[in-house]
Design a protein around this motif. Structure first.
Motif: not given
Lengths: 339, 193
Positions: B135-142, B153
């Protein structure tokens, strides 16, 4: 008439400003300040095309419904209330932006036909530019932070719209819905199930890059559409008389109805599209547009805004149903079932 | 256009979490059935939901969405002691920035600000327990976030990819991902961000 794999593609991107409490708990003055900050950013020189801001207080119910029907505004934002709300449309409808709805910012994009990749590409670009003036709430663990923790992560919800009347009529969607849920996807009717029009979208926003989610939705949607096509062929093969009767009756209603509701009109157009694809119906008036595009412009606010000069304040008036029937008769002039 | 948001985004305030069919198992599915335009909602356990789906004929459309937030509410309640009344002497966590309480979160399914994610972290994590997927965030980041976060990441993403490639026995591609991971690991150790 084209047989698009997907009827439409839509995408929403939720973001929040790091230093402002979420809209449902924040003070009106802080929300107004944020609206002005975002509004200034939209009027700046960051953008290739123009943003057109709307004054929500000035919009009539019909105009608001028209924006929702066009996929430029979400139903929840249209039905919401609160301080600091704002709305703007980018590049004459290529994208739009809701301010201070459930979250501070929601970017939206919509296309007829297949195009989730293109919508994501545009929204991603707009998101990058907006971020140069708004400091986004982001956490390495949770991703983009949202007022609903279940939506934190990518903050993205992608929707593929499919027209699958044969699967719906034969009760085959139930199993599909349960399969999708296991993969973190949802299946929901767009217009209360009329015309067999459904949307496949992602529920999960964590643990997966946006591009993977979009690819997953597209692949699964293509699979559902292929299943729909094979069921259509099976129904015609096994029940040729009933299938032609169903399609022929739909054409009859389209050609001769003097008043028709939106759900019935969508059912009629959907049946006609099935007839066209199976080669058992001719509808010359549908040569230049997709069935979904026709369905879209039969929606109440479309009828009022595009055929009645936006003059009636009531979307459910008898005149709307009568005008819709007139539009249908014009499109279906000369249509028929092949013997 | 966008369909109305699915009912899983709204917590049921009646607190009913038991399957409406068997009355025994917890309801983890919200089934929305459309028959001739009439919509009905039923809360079911997964077993009963599958049974209903199989029996569905004619114009019935059965839809299912996970009651994510209901699970969140239930798990949080279980942790606090499920018999604990909402208004009790129990000192519940409160966000100092926005004033949101755990009860608010359970009732509305919403947090009030960025800080809530820290204040209610334990409860929010509990809602994700049992998920098979990472569930770690794996998408776009700022774009303006610290690059070290991006590096971390990327490493998480590549590790996950490596695991999947090995599972699929795509060893050549796995070796390439492993090499990339080693390069990134050296950057971290070398203090490059």
């Amino acid at each position: 008439m084209s047989h698009a794999t997907l009827a439409a593609s839509a995408l929403g991107l939720s973001r929040n400003e790091a230093g402002t409490r979420f809209p449902h708990v924040e003070d009106a003055s802080a929300l107004d300040e944020l609206r002005l900050q975002v509004g200034d950013a939209l009027q700046g020189s960051l953008w290739e095309h123009r943003w057109c801001p709307y004054d929500l207080d000035e919009l009539s119910a019909v105009e608001t419904a028209y924006l929702v029907e066009q996929g430029l505004m979400t139903p929840s934002f249209a039905g919401g209330s609160g301080a600091g709300r704002g709305f703007a449309v980018y590049d004459e409808g290529q994208a739009s932006l809701e301010i201070n709805g459930v979250d501070h910012i929601r970017l939206l994009g919509f296309r007829s036909g297949e195009g989730l990749d293109a919508v994501w590409s545009l929204l991603n670009q707009l998101d990058d530019r907006l971020e140069t003036t708004v400091s986004y709430a982001f956490d390495a663990r949770w991703g983009y932070l949202t007022s609903h923790p279940g939506r934190a992560g990518s903050g993205m919800r992608a929707y593929a719209t499919l027209q699958v009347p044969a699967l719906m009529l034969t009760g085959r969607l139930a199993g599909t819905a349960l399969e999708l849920i296991k993969q973190g996807l949802a299946l929901a009717p767009l217009w209360g199930g009329a015309g067999g029009v459904i949307q496949v979208s992602n529920l999960m926003r964590q643990g997966r890059p946006e591009s993977e989610t979009i690819q997953q939705i597209q692949e699964i949607s293509h699979g559902i559409v292929e299943k729909e096509r094979s069921v259509r062929k099976m129904v015609l093969r096994e029940n040729p008389v009933q299938a032609r009767d169903h399609i022929g009756r739909a054409l009859g209603v389209a050609q001769h109805a003097w008043t028709i509701s939106f759900p019935e009109a969508v059912n009629v157009v959907s049946a006609a599209q099935v007839g066209l694809e199976l080669g058992v119906a001719d509808v010359p008036g549908l040569a230049a547009e997709s069935a979904f595009r026709l369905m879209s412009r039969l929606q109440p606010a479309h009828i009022v805004m595009e055929h009645m000069d936006g003059k009636t304040g009531c979307l459910e008036s008898p005149e709307v149903d009568q005008t819709r029937a007139l539009v249908l008769r014009e499109v279906f002039a000369g249509a028929g079932v092949r013997s | 256009m966008f369909a109305e948001e699915p009912p899983d985004w709204n917590l049921d305030l009646d607190g009913s979490v038991t399957c409406e069919l068997c009355g025994e198992e917890p309801a983890t599915m919200h089934l929305l059935r459309v028959v001739d335009g009439a919509v009905s909602h039923t809360h079911l356990c997964s077993g009963c939901a599958e049974g209903v789906a199989e029996q569905s004929t004619g114009l019935a459309l059965v839809l299912a969405v996970p009651s994510v937030l209901r699970q969140l509410s239930k798990k949080a309640a279980d942790e606090d002691g499920s018999s604990t009344p909402v208004h009790s002497d129990y000192e519940q966590p409160v966000c100092g920035v926005c004033g949101t309480t755990l009860t608010d979160l359970k009732e509305s399914g919403m947090v009030g600000c960025v800080s809530c994610y820290q204040v209610f972290a334990e409860h929010l994590e509990a809602s994700l327990e049992g998920d098979a997927e990472p569930v770690e965030h794996l998408g776009k980041m700022p774009l303006h976030g610290p690059e070290s976060d991006a590096l971390g990441r990327e490493i998480l993403r590549l590790r996950r990819m490596l695991r999947e490639l090995v599972d699929c026995e795509r060893f050549e591609e796995a070796a390439s991902v492993r090499d990339r991971l080693m390069q990134l690991g050296q950057r971290v150790e070398g203090g490059q961000s």
